[in-house]
Motif scaffolding. Structure first.
Motif, mmCIF file in Angstrom:
data_model
loop_
_atom_site.group_PDB
_atom_site.id
_atom_site.type_symbol
_atom_site.label_atom_id
_atom_site.label_comp_id
_atom_site.label_asym_id
_atom_site.label_seq_id
_atom_site.Cartn_x
_atom_site.Cartn_y
_atom_site.Cartn_z
ATOM 1 N N PHE A 282 0.713 -0.723 0.250
ATOM 2 C CA PHE A 282 0.103 -0.179 -0.207
ATOM 3 C C PHE A 282 0.858 1.802 -0.078
ATOM 4 C CE2 PHE A 282 -3.127 -3.017 1.433
ATOM 5 C CZ PHE A 282 -4.309 -2.635 1.319
ATOM 6 N N GLY A 283 0.821 2.039 -0.580
ATOM 7 C CA GLY A 283 1.366 3.781 -0.886
ATOM 8 C C GLY A 283 0.291 4.589 -0.971
ATOM 9 N N ILE A 284 0.931 6.421 -1.111
ATOM 10 C CA ILE A 284 0.789 7.055 -1.350
ATOM 11 C C ILE A 284 0.892 7.472 -2.842
ATOM 12 C CG2 ILE A 284 0.404 9.732 -1.248
ATOM 13 C CD1 ILE A 284 -0.864 8.111 0.895
ATOM 14 N N GLU A 285 -0.159 7.610 -3.857
ATOM 15 C CA GLU A 285 0.187 7.917 -5.301
ATOM 16 C C GLU A 285 -0.702 9.475 -5.237
ATOM 17 O OE1 GLU A 285 -1.871 5.254 -7.628
ATOM 18 O OE2 GLU A 285 -0.735 3.461 -7.323
ATOM 19 N N THR A 286 0.229 10.436 -5.911
ATOM 20 C CA THR A 286 -0.624 11.989 -6.012
ATOM 21 C C THR A 286 -0.704 12.174 -7.070
ATOM 22 O OG1 THR A 286 2.189 12.599 -7.037
ATOM 23 C CG2 THR A 286 1.332 12.751 -4.335
ATOM 24 N N VAL B 33 -3.263 3.596 -1.604
ATOM 25 C CA VAL B 33 -3.649 3.094 -2.903
ATOM 26 C C VAL B 33 -3.151 1.545 -2.712
ATOM 27 C CG1 VAL B 33 -3.109 2.427 -5.461
ATOM 28 C CG2 VAL B 33 -3.968 4.499 -4.600
ATOM 29 N N ASN B 34 -3.956 0.144 -3.022
ATOM 30 C CA ASN B 34 -3.467 -1.141 -2.812
ATOM 31 C C ASN B 34 -3.270 -1.388 -4.134
ATOM 32 O OD1 ASN B 34 -3.571 -3.512 -2.868
ATOM 33 N ND2 ASN B 34 -5.482 -3.948 -3.168
ATOM 34 N N ASP B 35 -1.301 -1.421 -4.473
ATOM 35 C CA ASP B 35 -0.867 -2.170 -4.670
ATOM 36 C C ASP B 35 -0.007 -2.876 -5.495
ATOM 37 O OD1 ASP B 35 0.354 -0.681 -7.612
ATOM 38 O OD2 ASP B 35 2.311 -0.255 -6.308
ATOM 39 N N SER C 203 4.849 0.879 0.856
ATOM 40 C CA SER C 203 5.501 0.250 1.808
ATOM 41 C C SER C 203 5.200 -1.473 1.458
ATOM 42 C CB SER C 203 4.970 0.977 2.871
ATOM 43 O OG SER C 203 5.143 2.543 3.646
ATOM 44 N N SER C 204 6.109 -2.330 1.713
ATOM 45 C CA SER C 204 5.072 -3.502 0.966
ATOM 46 C C SER C 204 5.610 -4.522 2.470
ATOM 47 C CB SER C 204 6.157 -3.882 -0.174
ATOM 48 O OG SER C 204 5.640 -3.607 -0.628
ATOM 49 N N SER C 205 4.937 -5.836 2.817
ATOM 50 C CA SER C 205 4.870 -6.606 3.783
ATOM 51 C C SER C 205 6.416 -7.359 3.223
ATOM 52 C CB SER C 205 3.864 -7.245 4.004
ATOM 53 O OG SER C 205 3.551 -8.508 3.225
ATOM 54 N N PRO C 206 7.370 -8.257 4.589
ATOM 55 C CA PRO C 206 8.363 -9.064 4.184
ATOM 56 C C PRO C 206 6.900 -10.267 3.676
ATOM 57 C CG PRO C 206 7.719 -8.762 6.318
ATOM 58 C CD PRO C 206 6.983 -7.564 5.702
ATOM 59 N N ALA C 207 7.992 -10.966 2.825
ATOM 60 C CA ALA C 207 7.309 -12.217 1.772
ATOM 61 C C ALA C 207 7.805 -13.542 3.129
ATOM 62 C CB ALA C 207 7.563 -12.370 0.771
#
Length: 197
Positions: free
Chosen positions: A131-135, A171-173, A143-147
């Motif tokens: 998830f992260g900021i998109e402008t 946003v969900n990316d 930011s991503s979680s560890p796999a």
């Protein structure tokens, strides 16, 4: 030779001779003692006060905090905005939020700090969630979680300089739909304006 006779009377005094040249100046004598200090004069009158200068800029921070509280166990689609449904604090007129679209706006040029977290509980076959900021100026900060971890509280932050009004969203990316965790609060986002340009 006969004896010397008596001395005759003195003759008249001749005229005075010319004055001789002035002799050299003698050495300077030692300095005398310093005299006593005179009395201090009276203090002059105080001048008039100058004009009051303009007030300086305020230093109070202003911002916005929102939460998602009504989607426990729900889903946010891939590429979709997190649509927050609860405004916690909104003291700034320079930061807006559209609760129908999940889009934020900043109307005053400045530097803005953003911090967010999302409770997630699965992302189909993906081993990470992102998830992260998109402008509106095509800036993305993710930011991503560890796999392999897709059930967690994912955190992220961003520092953005807005030279002109812009909009942004969380946003969900992840590349897949993501389930929200079963909890009282599924997501939180705070925006603070720290500098005005």
């Amino acid at each position: 030779m006969g004896a010397t006779g008596p001395t005759g009377p003195a003759g008249a005094t001749g005229p005075a001779g010319e004055t001789g040249a002035t002799g050299p100046v003698g050495a300077t004598g030692p300095a005398g003692a310093t005299g006593p200090t005179g009395e201090t004069g009276a203090t002059g009158a105080t001048g008039p006060a100058g004009e009051t200068g303009p007030a300086g800029p305020g230093n109070a921070l202003s911002g916005l905090q929102v939460q998602l509280q009504g989607s426990s166990g729900g889903i946010v689609g891939d590429g979709d905005n997190v649509v927050f449904d609860t405004v916690i604090h909104a003291p700034s007129p320079n930061i807006t939020y559209n609760s129908g679209t999940g889009v934020f706006g900043v109307t005053e040029p400045g530097v803005y700090y953003m911090s967010w977290w999302v409770n997630t509980n699965g992302a189909e076959d993906n081993e990470t969630v992102t998830f992260g900021i998109e402008t509106s100026t095509a800036v993305s900060i993710m930011s991503s979680s560890p796999a392999p971890m897709v059930t967690l509280q994912l955190h992220g932050s961003a520092l953005l300089t807005a030279a002109a009004p812009l909009s942004f969203s969380l946003v969900n990316d992840s590349g897949a739909d993501v389930n929200y965790g079963v909890s009282g609060v599924q997501a939180n986002l705070t925006v603070v304006q720290i500098v005005t340009l």
